[in-house]
Enzyme design. Structure first.
Site, PDB file in Angstrom:
ATOM      1  N   PHE A   1       0.863  -1.180   0.000  1.00 25.18           N
ATOM      2  CA  PHE A   1       0.000   0.000   0.000  1.00 25.18           C
ATOM      3  C   PHE A   1       0.906   1.239   0.000  1.00 25.18           C
ATOM      4  CE2 PHE A   1      -3.691   2.653   0.940  1.00 25.18           C
ATOM      5  CZ  PHE A   1      -4.614   2.031   0.125  1.00 25.18           C
ATOM      6  N   LEU A   2       1.744   1.262  -1.017  1.00 25.91           N
ATOM      7  CA  LEU A   2       2.865   2.206  -1.060  1.00 25.91           C
ATOM      8  C   LEU A   2       2.410   3.653  -1.177  1.00 25.91           C
ATOM      9  CD1 LEU A   2       5.089   0.124  -3.520  1.00 25.91           C
ATOM     10  CD2 LEU A   2       5.112   0.114  -1.008  1.00 25.91           C
TER      11      LEU A   2
ATOM     12  N   HIS B   1       7.455   5.448   0.987  1.00 26.06           N
ATOM     13  CA  HIS B   1       8.136   4.253   0.465  1.00 26.06           C
ATOM     14  C   HIS B   1       8.913   4.582  -0.807  1.00 26.06           C
ATOM     15  CE1 HIS B   1       4.423   2.469   2.430  1.00 26.06           C
ATOM     16  NE2 HIS B   1       5.379   1.794   3.052  1.00 26.06           N
TER      17      HIS B   1
ATOM     18  N   GLN C   1       3.884  -9.338  13.379  1.00 22.10           N
ATOM     19  CA  GLN C   1       4.111  -8.065  14.063  1.00 22.10           C
ATOM     20  C   GLN C   1       2.805  -7.373  14.434  1.00 22.10           C
ATOM     21  OE1 GLN C   1       6.298  -6.568  10.539  1.00 22.10           O
ATOM     22  NE2 GLN C   1       5.364  -4.589  10.967  1.00 22.10           N
TER      23      GLN C   1
ATOM     24  N   LYS D   1       3.109  10.875   5.853  1.00 23.83           N
ATOM     25  CA  LYS D   1       2.480   9.877   4.976  1.00 23.83           C
ATOM     26  C   LYS D   1       2.480   8.519   5.671  1.00 23.83           C
ATOM     27  CE  LYS D   1       2.617  12.213   0.823  1.00 23.83           C
ATOM     28  NZ  LYS D   1       1.609  12.285  -0.247  1.00 23.83           N
TER      29      LYS D   1
ATOM     30  N   SER E   1       0.350   4.425   5.342  1.00 20.07           N
ATOM     31  CA  SER E   1      -0.684   3.610   4.706  1.00 20.07           C
ATOM     32  C   SER E   1      -1.974   3.669   5.504  1.00 20.07           C
ATOM     33  CB  SER E   1      -0.210   2.155   4.599  1.00 20.07           C
ATOM     34  OG  SER E   1       1.038   2.101   3.960  1.00 20.07           O
TER      35      SER E   1
END
Lengths: 280, 280
Positions: free
Chosen positions: A32-33, A37, A61, A184, A186
């Site tokens: 979901f760049l 990224h 995680q 920024k 996701s």
């Protein structure tokens, strides 16, 4: 760009590249760049022969009550963005081929992981360390690029590389922000419009702290209170606002060496983090 | 043969060898070498361009009441033996340069480590996994040779290599024995003459179990009892005598697939281990 799903295939491709004397740069992601990224990929692209990126929403995680299933995914878009960013090999494994039946090995960090995000996300950094150890052995990079937005993760992984002598360099890339200053992420996608407007409070809090610091303020409590005051004007609830030693992540009372100002705020739609380093 | 003490130097030597296309074989040891270690080195020597051995009495795999300080050391003799065995690089670090201030990363195995030696040596395999992960990143071998005498260690490290995707092959070498059958071990030196004579009971127990197995016996309890009976005739006290699945190390009642027969016996001078695989 070649998409590789099998860890064994990715590893043998990486070994072949190294045998040819190529340098490998690596950017691990959960997909979901966004521009954060992509800026890491651009920075990696500029200094390696072969660019490997990974997209893997790592289940280990996430805590049992966290957003693993809801975590945003859009492989088609990600694939296109990686291609445009100059990725040569996109590693895109399944949870099943990353965690084999009977998986029983875990990499634990026991000093930096217990504070900040580690407090409300027990086991999170164990999952991060374990998957990154695996990814490093699979992609065999000369260097790995990580974002400074995940400040604690960056420090935990630097510690892992140091303490386990991984033959890899960690390069960090700056946080990329929206025009209003929101980092920024996701997870920003899950903010409702009114939350999105309020979410800038993390950035505003950090800016306020920087301003006070520049004016000579050195008491951590004063800085923390000024950040909290800004956040409390929103619907976000403070998970933590901490000022810690930039290296050990131990709490600092009076700022006389580099510190990390780190905060996490829960909005109904998403939990957001941000940070700044002062005195460096 | 070059002796290297610095992890950074060893790693850069290994990287240089790999860049030249050389294959690296690696034999990790705690020194005080005996024919068991030497046979691993000979086996490695035969299949690599560059042979790296390490001598490091790893403090983190010893418990607080164990024999870390008393563990036998004789570097001068070891150095000579390594040279004769064709070792190219002998890695001989200090505890201080292996475990830096603030070391906080640990590799844990959570399934195979809790039984057999793990029961009486909590934390032992965590120390073993952590140091071997470090050594693999420092020596960067294509393959590592481990002794079958340390049966549980071999299986735990195979699991580590699998679960963390280490780009290394594990090769095992058979247990080397004294003429009477006692497995060679650096700790044998601490047996008093009367204990040394009795210490063959581990081997005799295993031989008895093999004999019964060959005659068709498949009940684990029958085999275990026959081993215990032999040991109880000595001054050794049984730490454990177990028959477990060769892969999962879970207890087996009836032998219908490969099993590991593993035992540990405490003599006043030393705790000894031995094992055999049946049905493979």
């Amino acid at each position: 760009m070649k998409i590789i799903q099998s860890p064994a295939e990715m590893q043998s491709v990486a070994q072949a590249q190294r045998r040819e004397g190529k340098t490998i740069g690596f950017v691990p992601t959960m997909g979901f760049l966004h521009e954060g990224h992509l800026s890491l990929m651009h920075s990696a692209r500029a200094r390696c022969d072969v660019l490997v990126a990974s997209i893997f929403v790592n289940p280990t995680q996430f805590g049992p009550n966290e957003d693993l299933d809801a975590y945003p995914r859009d492989f088609e878009r990600d694939e296109k963005l990686c291609r445009e960013a100059g990725v040569d090999f996109l590693f895109y494994p399944t949870p099943e081929n990353m965690y084999l039946d009977g998986h029983s090995i875990w990499v634990d960090e026991e000093s930096l992981s217990g504070v900040l995000c580690g407090t409300s996300r027990p086991g999170h950094f164990r999952g991060v360390c374990t998957v990154v150890a695996k990814l490093l052995h699979i992609a065999l990079p000369d260097f790995m690029v990580l974002g400074e937005k995940d400040a604690q993760q960056l420090r935990v992984l630097r510690r892992m590389v140091r303490d386990l002598n991984f033959p890899v360099e960690i390069v960090s890339g700056p946080t990329i922000r929206e025009p209003d200053g929101l980092a920024k992420s996701s997870r920003n996608k899950y903010l409702r419009p009114e939350e999105r407007a309020e979410a800038v409070c993390l950035f505003q809090g950090l800016e306020k702290a920087k301003e006070l610091y520049s004016a000579g303020e050195r008491e951590a409590n004063v800085l923390k209170n000024s950040i909290c005051e800004i956040i409390r004007k929103t619907s976000g609830s403070i998970d933590y606002v901490e000022i810690v030693d930039d290296e050990t992540l131990k709490p600092v009372q009076t700022l006389n060496k580099p510190v990390l100002v780190a905060l996490a705020v829960r909005f109904p739609g998403a939990r957001l983090i941000d940070n700044a380093v002062l005195g460096k």
